[in-house]
Design a protein around this motif. Structure first.
Motif: not given
Lengths: 313, 297, 331, 320
Positions: B195-196, D82-83, D85-86, D116, D165
């Protein structure tokens, strides 16, 4: 394959177009009015106005640009401000020494540098390799005008082996003219051989480490055959590329070398044009040289395709 | 603590096995030629930088009586056609020559990195940027610089800008190529999977990995720019002769080629020596920085 | 050297220069290959199995050298040649004709700029005198033998036009066309898919039957060993730790390393739910091997005596192991 | 029926121009139950890695959907993805190129936390230290660089990075293929332990059926972009009902001398994905293929609970 060719060709057209644009913009950025420059300090404002109109300089910049591109596409690069002639004919009249100078020095460089480069790679780390690499580095470090001047003083003036400068008289024969190019060609060739040697050596080193070279050895062939048949053909590809790239170096070198030896070539022409602010000639030279470069690189890429049958995208 | 020791978590070896990877400086300075080159280049650079302290005479002081005198105890490198001390002029001129080279190296690297990184990372911009780079590179360096100087005038700043415009596309091309390679590396995919954000990937992964090729390239541009500036000055089109450079000194001495060759020899050798040592250092830098890249990337 | 032995390697030591020092890549490697038999040289990465094959072929890279040892080779005409004493020209005449080699990377081991017909035919050009037409005919026959469909057409293909499996067949055709008595195969199927690997292994067994050559088969895969080998030599950190017939090696394992290797392999023969028992740790770098037995730091049976040098010793008829133990219980 | 933890439906990924697409993954659907390890096996060109990346949206699938714990990943905007992806991570194949050589181990493992904005520099360091110990390394390794580690150790670093993560789902793409057998066994056992300790759900991609068989609860077999067979690992191993699975099974070289010398070897090469056979993509190499196999894609047949075979001649493939 066809796809690649189309893309490659499209790219070339765009690059040519960009070259023209850059050349146009550059000259447009020059301070001063081209018409006033052409007519000199004594011209009346009315004269300047008239010339502006006849040159199309009163048109909007965009129209001027389109006219410029359209003319260039037909081989019309404008008129010289200094010579009473078109830029194209001025360039054509001065092309011979530059073309032969570049050609001879390239041949000189290839003949000297390729075999040494190959052998140095093959005998990597040997005394010969080390001295070849060092010499090449040295040759690439000495400015060509210094080499040229030293050659001129010792080999021409003192020993009288070669003509010191010029291109023979106005009615010198072809061989005489070429004889005047020997020293300049060696001067320019030295710089280029340095580049070609280092490049040949590097590509050859890469290839000698390839698995298929190991296979060739495992087949029980002589080292000579391994290098000359299996490695050299593969090394040919990068070497062709570098010869294409050397072109730019040759032209840049020719400018200085012609100045050292007083050769009436394109290099001297452009230097004088710069001193005289003859913008159309500067622009024309830039365009011709850049487009030649683009073409030569297209040519090397095509040659690439002929040698290497792998499909490229 | 006990429950963190998993049955399979047996450490493979107590110590990681990176054995004797020689350090950067050890590789850099391994060869005698590199040590000598560094010393020579730094000596030249320091002498020129402190020209006002070390120069034996005022570089502009003319003396008709002492014109064109060969090297002597009073004037180690002789005097020129105006009776000026060649050694002093050489030191002052070196300051201009070297600073032109250094400025061009820095400026063209900055421009080149910006262009190359953008072209390499945003595939949509790649085609137009690459064609622009191709078009710029179609103009031979001296010819382009010549035209730029002709149009904007021969000041030190203009020469630096002109040469930077000439060399920036070369940097851009290298940066673009390396960025494209790095963009496809699994560690960049890993970063994306974590998520970079793209800009962070560009900085932590792309920029960090291209620093060394750029550093190497900048060293070479330093050298090429000095050569090109010398060429321009030799053609009489470079920097305004008020501030001499080594190229200008050669140009001035050219008239006396047959009688006083030392006039071109000293500045000529100064250029050659600086360029040579820079190239040797550049090569060594490449060797010192590359093994990691070659092996790891 | 026994009449039925084609190659006998004794005390082979190979050293490599690098970073200003010399590292031993092979330490006292000994094994022999019988006529018409397959010896598998098995080991993990860094064990020295590929170096062994290059030393046998005389193809060590310039920074490597044979520091000690003998390589006795029985020529087709019956003479026994000591390979380490031959000159480069004599070695060259053996390569391809007497001993051939195929490599792990079929993708990069063929020259991309020559057709496969050229590359196979070149073997005949180099080692046998015949006209171009005969060469072409023999090449097509060989391509058919390695089961390349449309052989006559494929002659004029370039390597990039073939799949990995097909390229490996081409490599085999090239290695076999001069009918060598010894084929060295360095991980020939590692880069291939399993179903293609099965085809290539079948092909190699078939060719061995037809040509009667001996094979030195280098692999890291114990499954491939079981399938291909008559005899096995297990290598670890540059030395042979166990040598035996294939049955003896799998059923009467004598070296803890071999045992550990076998216990690490997952596979359908295992009971579901049983944990694998990995060998702890990893192979030490060759430059800093422990004294004595190189495997001792990872070995569950290690004792102080293991710091003394240990040689291959006979544990059973035709069964050698470099270990102080008589044997280990079956994996 | 309860919603599965991960539901993959009609996943398709093509490359090349849309006028002449090459199907890397073609209409693949299956579920991954929570806490299970699903194996995805296939040879080169089967599309298994592309599928793994498509379902995580590391590459954009051409069509199809992944529903992750009730959330349709394909409908998410960039920021939400993106969030997300954790919660889902990936472990890569090559232990060398998947770690940036210029970053310290600490920077590598902490990268996700930084991305993050989790924790401070100090707490991140503590997290990295405990992750290193969890994967069998030690805290003082964090100052070192990747080239100082062996292949197995690097793969552990890659696993620690993925764990940082605290994801619920991990895709492991050929994560043990590049390792030597003895090291491979260490990493396989590590993955099994982690699954237990962290209740991870995993998709394990491999070309090696034995490895998958050892590790997984459920196995999916792919060939040329299509699913051939899927079912509980024990079923796939003991009662495979697709000729390709049978062939794959029998192609495994057995470390038992004399065990497999007379097996059936598949004829021919894997066809190019650019021109796959019509109908069942496997029919060109299949001993059981008949005319009906040339037209129409075989639909899945449930041969036992949760065990589906995509074969038209399922009756011919007897239960053995």
């Amino acid at each position: 394959m066809t796809n690649y060719l189309i893309r490659r060709f499209m790219g070339m057209v765009v690059v040519t177009f960009l070259v023209l644009t850059i050349a146009f913009v550059l000259v447009r950025l020059a301070p001063g009015d081209p018409a006033a420059l052409m007519l000199g300090p004594d011209a009346t404002p009315q004269d300047v106005m008239d010339l502006r109109a006849s040159l199309g300089l009163d048109q909007p910049i965009f129209v001027q640009y389109l006219t410029f591109v359209a003319n260039a596409a037909q081989g019309d690069l404008g008129r010289s401000l200094f010579f009473d002639n078109s830029v194209t004919s001025v360039l054509a009249a001065r092309a011979e020494p530059t073309v032969f100078l570049s050609l001879f020095s390239l041949i000189f460089a290839l003949v000297i540098a390729t075999p040494i480069g190959i052998y140095a790679a093959y005998r990597r780390g040997s005394a010969l390799d080390q001295s070849a690499v060092t010499t090449a580095m040295l040759a690439a470090s000495v400015p060509s005008f210094l080499t040229g001047l030293i050659f001129q003083r010792y080999l021409a003036t003192e020993l009288g082996w070669f003509p010191a400068s010029g291109y023979g008289g106005p009615d010198a024969g072809f061989l005489d003219r070429m004889w005047h190019l020997v020293l300049p060609s060696i001067t320019l060739g030295i710089v280029n051989s340095a580049l070609i040697l280092r490049f040949t050596r590097a590509s050859m080193l890469d290839i000698l480490g390839e698995n298929y070279v190991r296979t060739a050895r495992a087949k029980g062939m002589s080292e000579r055959r391994v290098v000359l048949r299996h490695a050299l053909k593969n090394a040919g590809i990068p070497i062709i590329t570098v010869v294409g790239l050397t072109f730019a170096l040759l032209v840049a070198g020719a400018v200085v070398t012609e100045r050292v030896f007083n050769l009436p070539g394109l290099g001297s022409l452009v230097v004088n044009a710069v001193l005289r602010r003859d913008y159309p000639v500067i622009q024309g030279t830039l365009i011709v040289v850049a487009i030649l470069y683009v073409f030569i690189n297209l040519l090397t890429d095509l040659l690439y395709l002929v040698i290497d049958k792998r499909v490229r995208y | 603590m006990a429950d963190t020791t998993l049955s399979s978590g047996t450490p493979e070896t107590a110590e990681p096995e990176g054995t004797g990877e020689p350090g950067f400086f050890r590789v850099l300075l391994a060869r005698r030629s590199v040590q000598v080159s560094l010393v020579v280049f730094l000596t030249i650079a320091i002498l020129c930088l402190f020209a006002s302290l070390v120069a034996p005479a005022n570089p502009d002081a003319m003396s008709v009586r002492e014109r064109l005198q060969g090297p002597s105890a009073a004037h180690w490198f002789g005097t020129d056609a105006f009776g000026r001390d060649v050694l002093s002029r050489l030191l002052y001129a070196g300051r201009s020559s070297l600073s032109i080279g250094l400025s061009v190296a820095i400026l063209s690297s900055l421009i080149g990195v910006a262009i190359g990184l953008t072209a390499g990372f945003f595939s949509r911009l790649d085609w137009p940027f690459s064609r622009l780079i191709d078009a710029m590179m179609a103009f031979p360096d001296i010819l382009m610089a010549l035209s730029l100087v002709a149009i904007f005038g021969g000041t030190l700043t203009n020469v630096v800008i002109a040469l930077s415009i000439v060399y920036a596309p070369r940097v851009a091309r290298i940066v673009r190529a390396s960025t494209m390679v790095i963009r496809e590396m699994p560690y960049v995919e890993a970063a994306r999977a974590l998520g970079t954000r793209t800009w962070r990937i560009m900085i932590t992964h792309a920029l960090r990995n291209i620093v060394s090729p750029i550093l190497v390239q900048a060293t070479f541009i330093f050298a090429y720019a000095m050569l090109a500036e010398a060429g321009l000055s030799f053609l009489g089109i470079g920097v305004d002769p008020e501030t001499p450079t080594w190229g200008i000194m050669v140009n001035e001495g050219r008239q006396y080629l047959d009688s006083a060759i030392y006039l071109i020899l000293f500045p000529g050798v100064a250029i050659s020596l600086s360029v040579l040592t820079l190239q040797i250092v550049g090569d060594a830098l490449r060797d010192a920085l590359d093994p990691h890249l070659a092996k790891e990337a | 050297m026994n009449e039925d032995t084609i190659l006998d390697v004794r005390g082979l030591n190979v050293r490599f220069r690098g970073n200003g020092r010399e590292t031993a890549a092979l330490r006292d490697v000994s094994f022999s290959i019988g006529r018409g038999r397959t010896l598998a040289l098995v080991g993990e990465s860094g064990s020295g199995k590929s170096v062994t094959s290059l030393a046998l072929m005389g193809l060590l890279p310039p920074n490597g050298r044979i520091a000690a040892g003998t390589l006795a080779y029985r020529h087709r005409d019956g003479r026994v040649l000591e390979l380490t004493e031959l000159g480069e020209a004599e070695r060259r005449r053996l390569r391809g004709v007497q001993m051939s080699m195929i490599f792990q990377e079929p993708m990069s081991s063929l020259n991309p700029l020559f057709t496969i017909g050229d590359q196979i035919g070149e073997m005949l050009f180099l080692h046998e005198s015949m006209d171009a037409a005969t060469r072409r005919k023999r090449t097509i026959e060989m391509l058919e033998l390695v089961e390349i469909p449309g052989a006559a057409r494929r002659m004029d293909s370039y390597p990039h036009e073939l799949s990995g499996g097909m390229r490996q067949r081409v490599m085999i055709a090239m290695a076999m066309i001069c009918k060598p008595s010894l084929l060295i195969a360095d991980e020939p199927t590692t880069a291939l898919d399993v179903t293609i690997q099965a085809q290539i292994l079948d092909l190699m067994r078939q060719l061995q039957k037809d040509f009667g050559m001996s094979i030195l088969f280098i692999t890291h895969d114990m499954g491939v060993v079981a399938e291909m080998a008559d005899d096995v030599a297990v290598m670890y950190a540059g030395g042979v730790v166990e040598q035996a017939s294939v049955d003896a090696l799998f059923n009467d394992t004598r070296h803890p390393y071999t045992k550990g290797l076998l216990a690490s392999i997952p596979g359908p023969w295992r009971r579901r739910g049983d944990r694998l028992v990995p060998i702890p740790g990893s192979v030490p770098p060759l430059a800093s091997l422990p004294p004595g037995c190189a495997f001792a730091p990872r070995c569950g049976y290690a004792e102080p005596r293991c710091r003394e040098p240990v040689a291959l010793t006979r544990k059973a008829p035709e069964h050698l192991a470099a270990c102080i133990l008589e044997g280990v219980e079956a994996p | 029926m309860t919603e599965p933890f991960i539901r993959i439906r009609n996943m398709t990924k093509t490359f090349g121009p849309s006028s002449d697409p090459v199907y890397a993954v073609n209409d693949v659907s299956f579920d991954i139950p929570k806490g299970s390890i699903t194996g995805l096996v296939g040879e080169s060109g089967s599309g298994k890695s592309t599928l793994g990346r498509s379902l995580l949206r590391l590459i954009e699938p051409t069509s199809g959907s992944t529903v992750f714990d009730g959330c349709d990943l394909n409908s998410l905007k960039a920021g939400d993805l993106r969030a997300m992806r954790q919660r889902m991570q990936m472990v890569f194949q090559d232990p060398v190129s998947s770690l940036n050589p210029r970053l310290s181990v600490e920077a590598i493992i902490a990268e996700g936390l930084v991305a993050h904005g989790i924790g401070s520099r100090r707490t991140r360091r503590d997290t990295v230290a405990s992750l290193l110990e969890e994967v069998g390394l030690t805290a003082d390794h964090m100052r070192r660089y990747p080239h100082e580690f062996s292949g197995g150790q690097r793969q552990r670093i890659g696993i620690a990075r993925a764990l940082a993560l605290e994801p619920e789902f991990i895709v492991a793409d050929e994560s043990v293929s590049a390792l030597d057998v003895s090291i491979q066994a260490q990493v396989l056992n590590l993955l099994l332990d982690l699954r237990e300790r962290r209740n991870l759900t995993m998709l394990f991609i491999a070309h090696d059926l034995s490895v998958v068989d050892y590790l997984c609860d459920q196995v999916a077999v792919m060939y040329l972009g299509r699913l051939m067979e899927i079912g509980p690992a024990a079923d796939i191993h003991e009662r495979p009902r697709h000729p390709y699975t049978l062939a794959l099974n029998s192609a495994i070289p057995m470390p038992r001398p004399g065990a497999a010398r007379n097996r059936e070897v598949l004829k021919g090469d894997i066809p190019s994905p650019m021109s796959p056979p019509s109908g069942c993509v496997f029919r060109t190499r299949c001993a059981h293929a008949r005319e009906i196999c040339a037209s129409g894609i075989p639909s899945p047949v449930e041969v036992s609970p949760g065990h589906y075979s995509h074969c038209k001649r399922i009756e011919a493939i007897g239960e053995n």
